[in-house]
Design a protein around this motif. Structure first.
Motif, PDB file in Angstrom:
ATOM      1  N   GLY A   1       0.811  -1.212   0.000  1.00 42.47           N
ATOM      2  CA  GLY A   1       0.000   0.000   0.000  1.00 42.47           C
ATOM      3  C   GLY A   1       0.841   1.257   0.000  1.00 42.47           C
ATOM      4  N   ASP A   2       0.143   2.386   0.014  1.00 43.04           N
ATOM      5  CA  ASP A   2       0.809   3.681  -0.040  1.00 43.04           C
ATOM      6  C   ASP A   2       1.699   3.924   1.176  1.00 43.04           C
ATOM      7  OD1 ASP A   2      -0.469   4.156  -2.422  1.00 43.04           O
ATOM      8  OD2 ASP A   2      -2.068   5.383  -1.544  1.00 43.04           O
TER       9      ASP A   2
ATOM     10  N   GLU B   1       5.100   2.325   0.715  1.00 46.88           N
ATOM     11  CA  GLU B   1       5.870   3.078  -0.286  1.00 46.88           C
ATOM     12  C   GLU B   1       6.360   4.395   0.301  1.00 46.88           C
ATOM     13  OE1 GLU B   1       4.873   5.405  -4.411  1.00 46.88           O
ATOM     14  OE2 GLU B   1       4.183   3.322  -4.262  1.00 46.88           O
ATOM     15  N   ASP B   2       5.500   5.089   1.034  1.00 45.43           N
ATOM     16  CA  ASP B   2       5.906   6.352   1.652  1.00 45.43           C
ATOM     17  C   ASP B   2       7.022   6.133   2.667  1.00 45.43           C
ATOM     18  OD1 ASP B   2       3.955   7.610   0.167  1.00 45.43           O
ATOM     19  OD2 ASP B   2       2.511   7.746   1.825  1.00 45.43           O
TER      20      ASP B   2
ATOM     21  N   ARG C   1      10.280   6.230  -5.720  1.00 43.67           N
ATOM     22  CA  ARG C   1       9.001   5.513  -5.771  1.00 43.67           C
ATOM     23  C   ARG C   1       9.004   4.471  -6.883  1.00 43.67           C
ATOM     24  NH1 ARG C   1       5.202   7.469  -2.410  1.00 43.67           N
ATOM     25  NH2 ARG C   1       5.605   9.525  -1.477  1.00 43.67           N
TER      26      ARG C   1
ATOM     27  N   ARG D   1       8.223   0.352  -6.534  1.00 43.41           N
ATOM     28  CA  ARG D   1       7.229  -0.357  -7.341  1.00 43.41           C
ATOM     29  C   ARG D   1       7.871  -1.434  -8.202  1.00 43.41           C
ATOM     30  NH1 ARG D   1       4.378   5.396  -8.905  1.00 43.41           N
ATOM     31  NH2 ARG D   1       3.606   5.838  -6.794  1.00 43.41           N
TER      32      ARG D   1
END
Length: 339
Positions: free
Chosen positions: A203-204, A207-208, A263, A267
């Motif tokens: 999820g975000d 990644e953050d 980022r 991914r």
């Protein structure tokens, strides 16, 4: 050292063959006798991987933590149930499987249906996927294949730190850098120190977290990708390949790498990790036609952009691939594409 995809594959093997079963634990070598005694006779309840570390849960809130390190290995023997999503063409799993898997073309989602890629020995043991088969299965790095199994359980081979045994399957561990019994709080303390793992959280927030960890440091990004506190599971092969695929200079300090590039690295790691878990190969080349895909699955020299290609021309620009040491490990990169 087995990278993240190998450890996730090993964990899936424990999920399929051990979780739900009462386990006899012993230490043939003797170095883990006290720990084995704590586990002996308990039912395995969970199998969990976080990056390069695995955690096996037992009744009574007892956990076995294992980190294979450079030379650790799991051997499985007995009536092994192999899942279609993790089986390999020569009966091995994880990073050991350098001689080919079972995908016909560049379609990692079609695992069970595609024709098999034969290895150099012409073996195709994957035909028994989903059914018990009495065999010996090696899960580690740089190990030779095992042969057929005449009796069960087999005699321990080498310095077996811990043996886990059910009525039908045996798992022997040798050479780990960490093998210890923990309680749940201690497990969470270990996990809390690790960076995010895309297979556990894509999820975000994950990644953050990765992006922030990279961009606040003045350390070269080539070192940060190998820091398990920054991101869990990346080793030397994936480090080199991820940076090349991003055309990223490995020496650039993390804080100077544009946010969109960081980022992209996250991914891309999530993508390559899933392919590695499904196929058992660290396949890092995209857009291959079916013939080239089969060749890459059968031969790791056709599978990577820069790893172990020092002195050879870059597949993109023709510049010789460079080799240097970074953080005590070999770094492979293209001085032109990644300038």
């Amino acid at each position: 050292m087995p990278e993240g995809h190998s450890v996730h594959r090993i964990t899936r093997q424990f999920e399929r063959n051990f979780v739900g079963h009462v386990v006899q634990a012993s230490s043939p070598q003797g170095r883990f006798a006290a720990g084995a005694a704590e586990l002996d006779g308990r039912r395995m309840t969970q199998a969990r991987a976080v990056g390069k570390q695995m955690f096996l849960g037992f009744e009574g809130d007892v956990w076995l933590r294992v980190h294979l390190g450079m030379y650790g290995a799991w051997d499985f023997a007995g009536d092994i149930l192999m899942d279609a999503t993790i089986a390999s063409a020569n009966g091995r799993m994880g990073q050991t499987n350098q001689r080919g898997t079972f995908l016909e073309g560049p379609n990692p989602d079609a695992v069970a249906s595609e024709p098999r890629v034969f290895d150099a020995a012409g073996e195709n043991s994957v035909t028994s996927i989903g059914a018990p088969r009495r065999t010996r299965l090696r899960m580690s790095e740089s190990e030779k294949e095992g042969g057929g199994l005449e009796s069960f359980p087999p005699e321990p081979v080498g310095q077996v730190r811990v043996r886990l045994l059910t009525e039908t399957v045996c798992a022997d561990l040798r050479g780990p850098i960490a093998c210890e019994v923990l309680d749940p709080a201690q497990v969470e303390q270990v996990v809390a120190k690790l960076g995010p793992d895309p297979l556990l959280d894509d999820g975000d927030a994950a990644e953050d977290r990765f992006t922030a960890a990279v961009r606040r440091r003045g350390v070269p990004v080539g070192l940060l990708l190998m820091d398990q506190n920054v991101v869990a599971g990346i080793g030397n092969v994936y480090r080199a390949e991820l940076l090349f695929r991003a055309r990223q200079n490995p020496h650039t300090p993390g804080r100077d790498v544009p946010e969109e590039h960081v980022r992209h690295l996250w991914r891309d790691w999530a993508k390559l990790l899933r392919i590695g878990v499904e196929t058992g190969q660290m396949m890092t080349m995209d857009d291959l036609d079916p013939e080239a895909w089969r060749a890459a699955m059968a031969n790791r020299a056709d599978r990577h952009w820069v790893y172990k290609r020092e002195g050879l021309p870059c597949r993109v620009c023709g510049t010789n691939i460079a080799l240097e040491e970074m953080g005590g490990r070999k770094l492979y990169w293209c001085p032109y594409c990644q300038a």
